[in-house]
Design a protein around this motif. Sequence first.
Motif, PDB file in Angstrom:
ATOM      1  N   ILE A   4       0.855  -1.190   0.000  1.00  0.00           N
ATOM      2  CA  ILE A   4       0.000   0.000   0.000  1.00  0.00           C
ATOM      3  C   ILE A   4       0.890   1.238   0.000  1.00  0.00           C
ATOM      4  O   ILE A   4       1.677   1.437   0.920  1.00  0.00           O
ATOM      5  N   LYS A   5       0.750   2.056  -1.020  1.00  0.00           N
ATOM      6  CA  LYS A   5       1.581   3.253  -1.120  1.00  0.00           C
ATOM      7  C   LYS A   5       1.114   4.323  -0.139  1.00  0.00           C
ATOM      8  O   LYS A   5      -0.083   4.517   0.048  1.00  0.00           O
ATOM      9  N   GLY A   6       2.088   5.002   0.473  1.00  0.00           N
ATOM     10  CA  GLY A   6       1.791   6.149   1.316  1.00  0.00           C
ATOM     11  C   GLY A   6       1.600   5.860   2.783  1.00  0.00           C
ATOM     12  O   GLY A   6       1.555   6.784   3.584  1.00  0.00           O
ATOM     13  N   ILE A   7       1.472   4.578   3.182  1.00  0.00           N
ATOM     14  CA  ILE A   7       1.298   4.252   4.596  1.00  0.00           C
ATOM     15  C   ILE A   7       2.653   3.876   5.182  1.00  0.00           C
ATOM     16  O   ILE A   7       3.327   2.971   4.699  1.00  0.00           O
ATOM     17  N   PHE A   8       3.034   4.609   6.228  1.00  0.00           N
ATOM     18  CA  PHE A   8       4.304   4.357   6.907  1.00  0.00           C
ATOM     19  C   PHE A   8       4.072   4.349   8.406  1.00  0.00           C
ATOM     20  O   PHE A   8       3.204   5.067   8.916  1.00  0.00           O
ATOM     21  N   LEU A   9       4.865   3.557   9.113  1.00  0.00           N
ATOM     22  CA  LEU A   9       4.895   3.533  10.572  1.00  0.00           C
ATOM     23  C   LEU A   9       6.260   4.008  11.018  1.00  0.00           C
ATOM     24  O   LEU A   9       7.271   3.701  10.382  1.00  0.00           O
ATOM     25  N   ALA A  10       6.306   4.748  12.135  1.00  0.00           N
ATOM     26  CA  ALA A  10       7.586   5.233  12.647  1.00  0.00           C
ATOM     27  C   ALA A  10       7.510   5.371  14.158  1.00  0.00           C
ATOM     28  O   ALA A  10       6.461   5.715  14.715  1.00  0.00           O
ATOM     29  N   ASN A  11       8.622   5.099  14.802  1.00  0.00           N
ATOM     30  CA  ASN A  11       8.761   5.366  16.232  1.00  0.00           C
ATOM     31  C   ASN A  11       9.474   6.692  16.390  1.00  0.00           C
ATOM     32  O   ASN A  11      10.481   6.938  15.725  1.00  0.00           O
ATOM     33  N   ARG A  12       8.942   7.540  17.252  1.00  0.00           N
ATOM     34  CA  ARG A  12       9.495   8.872  17.443  1.00  0.00           C
ATOM     35  C   ARG A  12       9.584   9.169  18.931  1.00  0.00           C
ATOM     36  O   ARG A  12       8.712   8.779  19.706  1.00  0.00           O
ATOM     37  N   LYS A  13      10.640   9.863  19.312  1.00  0.00           N
ATOM     38  CA  LYS A  13      10.828  10.244  20.702  1.00  0.00           C
ATOM     39  C   LYS A  13      10.060  11.530  20.969  1.00  0.00           C
ATOM     40  O   LYS A  13      10.271  12.550  20.317  1.00  0.00           O
ATOM     41  N   VAL A  14       9.149  11.475  21.944  1.00  0.00           N
ATOM     42  CA  VAL A  14       8.338  12.620  22.339  1.00  0.00           C
ATOM     43  C   VAL A  14       8.416  12.739  23.858  1.00  0.00           C
ATOM     44  O   VAL A  14       7.973  11.836  24.572  1.00  0.00           O
ATOM     45  N   LYS A  26       1.957   9.648   2.989  1.00  0.00           N
ATOM     46  CA  LYS A  26       3.398   9.750   2.729  1.00  0.00           C
ATOM     47  C   LYS A  26       4.130  10.669   3.697  1.00  0.00           C
ATOM     48  O   LYS A  26       5.115  11.292   3.346  1.00  0.00           O
ATOM     49  N   GLY A  27       3.625  10.805   4.924  1.00  0.00           N
ATOM     50  CA  GLY A  27       4.337  11.555   5.954  1.00  0.00           C
ATOM     51  C   GLY A  27       3.857  12.970   6.195  1.00  0.00           C
ATOM     52  O   GLY A  27       4.408  13.668   7.020  1.00  0.00           O
TER      53      GLY A  27
END
Length: 139
Positions: A4-14, A26-27
């Motif tokens: 699936i184009k445009g779906i991304f998962l990311a871990n981010r420090k908050v 796409k972000g």
Amino acid sequence: VAGIKGIFLANRKVDDQIKTFITYNKGRDWRLLQAPDTDLRGDPVLCQLPFCSLHLRLQLSENPYTSGSISSKETAPGLLVATGNIGSELSYTDVGVFISSDGGNSWRQIFEEEYNVWFLDWGGALVAMKHTSVPIRHM
């Protein structure tokens, strides 16, 4: 997310916490993952965004014969299986395995421990085996 184009998962420090986010464009826009409504026993999960959400380990396996902490395949678009936890941040305790069949929009828990999961028949069947550090010779 493979297939699936445009779906991304990311871990981010908050605020000194690692949290898992998803984007469908796409972000451009990111949001926390909604935790499942119920646990394995069908009991309600009390988890409200943004204080509590689903957090995933986003490690892929380079070996096609082993499973990483998260799996998706182009041949099974929208199907994701991942190891993670429900809470305020990513944790390596109280882990479970979660599945999404709609590209990460909704999730449900399938195991309370860490398992390796493989896709068969273009996602029509999944094989799961309890994670172990000892090599497996027979199944």
